[in-house]
Design a protein around this motif. Structure first.
Motif, mmCIF file in Angstrom:
data_model
loop_
_atom_site.group_PDB
_atom_site.id
_atom_site.type_symbol
_atom_site.label_atom_id
_atom_site.label_comp_id
_atom_site.label_asym_id
_atom_site.label_seq_id
_atom_site.Cartn_x
_atom_site.Cartn_y
_atom_site.Cartn_z
ATOM 1 N N ASP A 152 0.791 -1.108 0.038
ATOM 2 C CA ASP A 152 0.061 -0.187 -0.024
ATOM 3 C C ASP A 152 0.816 1.365 0.044
ATOM 4 N N ASN A 153 0.352 2.386 0.157
ATOM 5 C CA ASN A 153 1.120 3.727 0.256
ATOM 6 C C ASN A 153 1.575 3.981 1.600
ATOM 7 N N VAL A 154 1.525 3.190 2.520
ATOM 8 C CA VAL A 154 1.951 3.825 3.936
ATOM 9 C C VAL A 154 3.395 3.406 3.995
ATOM 10 N N GLY A 155 4.218 4.286 4.403
ATOM 11 C CA GLY A 155 5.626 4.340 4.749
ATOM 12 C C GLY A 155 6.520 4.813 3.494
ATOM 13 N N ALA A 156 7.836 4.718 3.728
ATOM 14 C CA ALA A 156 8.675 5.243 2.781
ATOM 15 C C ALA A 156 8.772 4.671 1.553
ATOM 16 N N ASP A 157 8.926 5.149 0.230
ATOM 17 C CA ASP A 157 8.771 4.423 -1.038
ATOM 18 C C ASP A 157 9.928 3.435 -0.978
ATOM 19 N N ALA A 158 11.023 3.684 -0.369
ATOM 20 C CA ALA A 158 12.324 2.951 -0.524
ATOM 21 C C ALA A 158 11.823 1.506 0.513
ATOM 22 N N ASN A 199 -6.315 3.348 -1.909
ATOM 23 C CA ASN A 199 -5.405 3.526 -0.560
ATOM 24 C C ASN A 199 -6.127 4.525 0.575
ATOM 25 N N SER A 200 -7.028 5.078 0.053
ATOM 26 C CA SER A 200 -7.729 6.102 1.163
ATOM 27 C C SER A 200 -8.634 5.173 2.477
ATOM 28 N N SER A 201 -8.744 3.872 2.169
ATOM 29 C CA SER A 201 -9.300 3.128 3.224
ATOM 30 C C SER A 201 -8.344 1.861 3.725
ATOM 31 N N GLU A 202 -8.646 1.373 4.836
ATOM 32 C CA GLU A 202 -7.898 0.419 5.155
ATOM 33 C C GLU A 202 -8.337 -1.001 4.266
ATOM 34 N N ALA A 203 -9.543 -1.162 4.103
ATOM 35 C CA ALA A 203 -10.039 -2.129 3.117
ATOM 36 C C ALA A 203 -9.393 -2.101 1.736
ATOM 37 N N GLY A 204 -9.098 -0.805 1.305
ATOM 38 C CA GLY A 204 -8.480 -0.960 -0.054
ATOM 39 C C GLY A 204 -6.907 -1.090 0.045
ATOM 40 N N ARG A 205 -6.204 -0.621 1.103
ATOM 41 C CA ARG A 205 -5.157 -0.829 1.375
ATOM 42 C C ARG A 205 -4.786 -2.268 1.588
ATOM 43 N N SER A 206 -5.608 -2.974 2.410
ATOM 44 C CA SER A 206 -5.446 -4.351 2.688
ATOM 45 C C SER A 206 -5.437 -5.037 1.193
#
Length: 220
Positions: A152-158, A199-206
């Motif tokens: 998902d988009n959480v955290g650093a890209d690297a 990525n705007s919701s936890e369901a999507g990030r999952s």
């Protein structure tokens, strides 16, 4: 008479190739059925053109049958493989999708059932799932396998890029260790660059935290 037999054979091939789309519930004709019907027509035509008149009907039917199998080709190969994967993976949480454009089979493995949080070591209770995948891959040796890792988009890209690559490597290595030829398997990490949900919701990030195993049709 020859035309009637050919029409009946081609029709039966197409009807046999009708399947129920697992996502829409609609009846559809598999690509392999179209190929088989075309092969049947070509097989009949060749047989008829090279046989004396009195024997053409029988030779037409034989040629159509042979051409039908050959015409199914890669489509049949992938159809049967997909069916086996669906049967082996039923109820385990892995998605099985077919790319209508290329015929490739894509296995979508959610991160929450494949790996511990933020780790690239495969969960022990997921081993039987990958064992089942490896069994089918070993049976159908003409395909290549592309393993891709996604976050998902959480955290650093690297960080996300490394995690996705490590997870793809883990799945690829497991399949190779279970007997899939290493020359058939490649692995790549894509980080957050290829989401399949918002990525705007936890369901999507999952949904975005996943590994995909793409089984590519053999070259024709």
């Amino acid at each position: 008479m020859r035309k009637f037999m050919l029409a009946a054979l081609a029709g039966s091939v197409v009807l046999a190739g009708c399947t129920t789309n697992p996502y829409t519930g609609e009846r559809q004709v598999a690509k392999a059925a179209y190929g088989a019907a075309i092969g049947a027509a070509l097989g009949c035509g060749i047989a008829a053109a090279t046989t004396e008149k009195g024997k053409r009907d029988d030779r037409c039917l034989q040629g159509a049958a042979i051409g039908g199998v050959a015409g199914g080709g890669v489509g049949v190969y992938m159809d049967v493989q997909e069916k086996k994967l669906r049967d082996r993976l039923a109820g385990v949480g892995v998605g099985v999708q077919r790319d209508p454009a290329t015929g490739a089979i894509n296995l979508i493995m959610p991160g929450n059932i494949t790996f511990p949080t933020a780790q690239a070591s495969i969960r022990a209770d997921f081993y039987p799932v990958l064992d089942a995948v490896a069994d089918v891959l070993k049976e159908y040796k003409n395909t290549t396998i592309s393993v891709s890792g996604h976050t998902d988009n959480v955290g650093a890209d690297a960080y996300n890029m490394k995690l996705s690559q490590d997870r793809a490597n883990s799945v690829a290595s497991y399949l190779v260790n279970r007997g899939v030829a290493s020359g058939r398997v490649s692995a790549a990490g894509y980080g957050k660059s290829s989401p399949i949900a918002s990525n705007s919701s936890e369901a999507g990030r999952s949904q975005n935290r996943r590994v995909e195993v793409r089984i590519n049709p053999p070259a024709q």
